[in-house]
Design a protein around this motif. Structure first.
Motif, mmCIF file in Angstrom:
data_model
loop_
_atom_site.group_PDB
_atom_site.id
_atom_site.type_symbol
_atom_site.label_atom_id
_atom_site.label_comp_id
_atom_site.label_asym_id
_atom_site.label_seq_id
_atom_site.Cartn_x
_atom_site.Cartn_y
_atom_site.Cartn_z
ATOM 1 N N SER A 190 0.847 -1.183 0.000
ATOM 2 C CA SER A 190 0.000 0.000 0.000
ATOM 3 C C SER A 190 0.883 1.233 0.000
ATOM 4 N N VAL A 191 0.325 2.335 -0.461
ATOM 5 C CA VAL A 191 1.061 3.598 -0.404
ATOM 6 C C VAL A 191 1.356 3.975 1.044
ATOM 7 N N TRP A 192 0.516 3.489 1.970
ATOM 8 C CA TRP A 192 0.689 3.832 3.380
ATOM 9 C C TRP A 192 1.776 3.005 4.049
ATOM 10 N N GLY A 247 -8.492 -2.335 0.127
ATOM 11 C CA GLY A 247 -8.525 -2.985 1.422
ATOM 12 C C GLY A 247 -7.693 -2.298 2.485
ATOM 13 N N THR A 248 -6.821 -1.395 2.078
ATOM 14 C CA THR A 248 -5.949 -0.717 3.047
ATOM 15 C C THR A 248 -6.355 0.738 3.263
ATOM 16 N N SER A 249 -7.563 1.108 2.860
ATOM 17 C CA SER A 249 -7.977 2.510 3.003
ATOM 18 C C SER A 249 -7.996 2.946 4.465
ATOM 19 N N TYR A 250 -8.167 1.985 5.380
ATOM 20 C CA TYR A 250 -8.232 2.333 6.800
ATOM 21 C C TYR A 250 -6.912 2.878 7.328
ATOM 22 N N LEU A 251 -5.816 2.726 6.560
ATOM 23 C CA LEU A 251 -4.512 3.222 6.999
ATOM 24 C C LEU A 251 -4.288 4.692 6.651
ATOM 25 N N LEU A 277 -2.076 5.762 -6.305
ATOM 26 C CA LEU A 277 -2.724 7.053 -6.547
ATOM 27 C C LEU A 277 -4.181 7.022 -6.090
ATOM 28 N N ILE A 278 -4.873 5.924 -6.382
ATOM 29 C CA ILE A 278 -6.271 5.793 -5.963
ATOM 30 C C ILE A 278 -6.369 5.794 -4.445
ATOM 31 N N GLU A 279 -5.444 5.126 -3.767
ATOM 32 C CA GLU A 279 -5.452 5.148 -2.307
ATOM 33 C C GLU A 279 -5.353 6.586 -1.786
ATOM 34 N N LEU A 280 -4.494 7.362 -2.405
ATOM 35 C CA LEU A 280 -4.280 8.740 -1.964
ATOM 36 C C LEU A 280 -5.503 9.617 -2.216
ATOM 37 N N VAL A 281 -6.106 9.489 -3.397
ATOM 38 C CA VAL A 281 -7.247 10.357 -3.697
ATOM 39 C C VAL A 281 -8.456 9.981 -2.836
ATOM 40 N N ARG A 307 -20.594 13.914 -4.465
ATOM 41 C CA ARG A 307 -19.706 14.893 -5.111
ATOM 42 C C ARG A 307 -18.659 14.202 -5.971
ATOM 43 N N HIS A 308 -18.295 12.990 -5.573
ATOM 44 C CA HIS A 308 -17.252 12.244 -6.283
ATOM 45 C C HIS A 308 -17.789 10.851 -6.630
ATOM 46 N N PRO A 309 -18.757 10.760 -7.543
ATOM 47 C CA PRO A 309 -19.425 9.477 -7.788
ATOM 48 C C PRO A 309 -18.508 8.364 -8.274
ATOM 49 N N TRP A 310 -17.355 8.705 -8.836
ATOM 50 C CA TRP A 310 -16.405 7.684 -9.267
ATOM 51 C C TRP A 310 -15.928 6.811 -8.116
ATOM 52 N N VAL A 311 -16.008 7.348 -6.883
ATOM 53 C CA VAL A 311 -15.513 6.586 -5.739
ATOM 54 C C VAL A 311 -16.345 5.323 -5.524
#
Length: 236
Positions: free
Chosen positions: A7-9, A119-123, A68-72, A107-111
């Motif tokens: 993950s980026v994190w 799976g690592t968005s919680y970080l 990049l997706i993790e960051l946005v 506001r960001h429907p692509w999400v």
């Protein structure tokens, strides 16, 4: 062989950063592209063009599109409003936060198409901050920490699930070039014909004609959220 980061994190930042281009600039421009054109058009090459830089310059900050997706995603989570614990009742504050999550997704429907893949968005720091502050709201309402975590997961699962479905609908509507009223007007004859043999559905279509799509979506979201909060308030 260098072990690939999961993950980026979890990836260590490189020692030298390119002064002309920051991670913050990259993320901000990526969100603009996603909001304007959706996920399919996002690539490191397209993003580099928008920033006036080569794709290799971006790789100094992010290893690939997945990072990049993790960051946005973490960045837009930073838009969510979470009242301070004690500023209002637990239920009122949770309702504000839940409504803010829904508004962020719209506001960001692509999400809607990426949340289940990360799976690592919680970080991410914004997700961490959101989670910790929402846990504080639940504790303010008398929940123990473990039960607060279960309650928070229940509320967010409902809100995110609702938001994903709503965002998918709004994306399809935008592609059609029609407003909700125009779409409903075109579909109403076919819907009424299909429901003719089903009295309950037929009555629902008649009732739905009296309200706008946006009003109906808001009412349905509020109803579901209120019933979940009712259950949490009445817990043993």
């Amino acid at each position: 062989m260098t072990e690939q980061a999961l993950s980026v994190w979890t990836r260590q930042k490189r020692g030298r950063e390119q002064p002309a281009l920051s991670r913050e600039q990259i993320v901000a421009e990526a969100i603009k592209l996603l909001d304007a054109d959706g996920l399919d058009t996002l690539s490191m090459r397209n993003l580099g063009k928008q920033l006036g830089a080569g794709a290799t310059s971006l790789y100094r900050h992010v290893a690939n599109k997945d990072e990049l997706i993790e960051l946005v995603v973490d960045e837009i989570y930073g838009e969510i409003e979470v009242p301070e614990a004690g500023a209002a009742s637990w239920r009122a504050s949770t309702t504000v936060c839940a409504s803010s999550v829904r508004a962020m997704i719209l506001r960001h429907p692509w999400v809607a198409s990426v949340l289940g893949q990360i799976g690592t968005s919680y970080l991410g720091p914004n997700v961490m901050r959101l989670s910790d502050r929402m846990l504080a709201l639940f504790e303010e309402g008398g929940f123990g920490l473990e039960e607060a975590n279960l309650g928070l997961s229940t509320v967010l699962s409902y809100v995110i699930g609702w938001g994903i479905n709503e965002a998918a609908w709004m994306t399809s509507l935008a592609r059609s070039g029609l407003t909700e009223r125009e779409w409903s007007a075109r579909m109403e004859p076919a819907a009424r014909e299909a429901a003719r043999s089903y009295p309950r559905l037929n009555r629902l279509y008649e009732m739905a004609a009296l309200t706008s799509g946006e009003e109906t979506r808001q009412d349905e979201f509020t109803y579901g959220l209120d019933r979940i909060l009712d259950g949490l308030e009445k817990r043993p």
